[in-house]
Motif scaffolding. Structure first.
Motif, short mmCIF file in Angstrom:
data_model
loop_
_atom_site.label_atom_id
_atom_site.label_comp_id
_atom_site.label_asym_id
_atom_site.label_seq_id
_atom_site.Cartn_x
_atom_site.Cartn_y
_atom_site.Cartn_z
N LEU A 1 -7.73 -5.43 -5.04
CA LEU A 1 -7.00 -4.53 -5.94
C LEU A 1 -7.37 -4.78 -7.41
O LEU A 1 -7.35 -3.85 -8.22
N GLN B 1 1.84 1.69 -3.59
CA GLN B 1 0.73 2.17 -4.40
C GLN B 1 0.47 3.66 -4.21
O GLN B 1 -0.02 4.33 -5.11
N ARG B 2 0.78 4.16 -3.04
CA ARG B 2 0.60 5.58 -2.74
C ARG B 2 1.79 6.43 -3.19
O ARG B 2 1.86 7.61 -2.91
N LYS C 1 0.82 -1.22 0.00
CA LYS C 1 0.00 0.00 0.00
C LYS C 1 0.85 1.26 0.00
O LYS C 1 0.47 2.26 -0.62
#
Length: 175
Positions: free
Chosen positions: A173, A131-132, A128
């Motif tokens: 996802l 992904q950020r 995560k």
């Protein structure tokens, strides 16, 4: 004994993931780190992570990877297969996603919602963060034989929970 250290406790053992989530929520300072309490890592080794965090490329997260991992062969084999699956299904390309020696800028953790209650939490967090768009860096840390606690990583219940959490995140996802 140390005023700068604050312990966060659960009345009953809620597991690894709950412990980390509670610690992240309780964090008050710019830097957040965690180490497992089984003495496989030493607090002074956080200096390596601090040095890497201060490098010119200014990463948001420093992920330790174990030098000369002090684990039995079967755990090493599981770790290799797990690392490959994380790379294939999530694009997570770190050497040791489950190394329990990590350092974060607290701002990097903002907006990250962790769901895993168990062993998958560390990988979920790194996935995560990536992904950020958070910048991850790695550095080696010494790994010592466990002298406290009990190993649970090969426990079938722990493994099945991690597999369940792995696929829940992957499916979420994809959709």
């Amino acid at each position: 004994a140390h005023a700068q250290v604050r312990a966060v406790h659960h009345e009953v053992n809620k597991g690894y993931g709950a412990a980390l989530r509670s610690g992240f929520r309780a964090a008050r300072h710019e830097l957040v780190s965690f180490l497992d309490g089984d003495r496989q890592f030493r607090v002074e080794d956080l200096g390596r992570l601090l040095d890497r965090l201060a490098a010119d490329d200014r990463p948001d997260v420093v992920v330790g990877y174990r030098e000369k991992r002090a684990d039995p062969f079967i755990r090493l084999a599981y770790a290799r297969a797990y690392r490959l699956a994380l790379r294939i299904f999530f694009g997570l390309a770190v050497r040791d996603p489950d190394c329990a020696c990590k350092l974060f800028r607290r701002s990097a953790l903002e907006g990250i919602r962790l769901e895993s209650g168990g062993a998958f939490l560390s990988a979920e967090l790194l996935i995560k963060l990536g992904q950020r768009g958070r910048r991850l860096a790695e550095t080696s840390v010494p790994h010592y034989p466990r002298t406290a606690g009990t190993a649970s990583g090969a426990n079938p219940k722990v493994v099945l929970r991690a597999v369940r959490d792995f696929w829940r995140l992957r499916i979420r996802l994809w959709t």
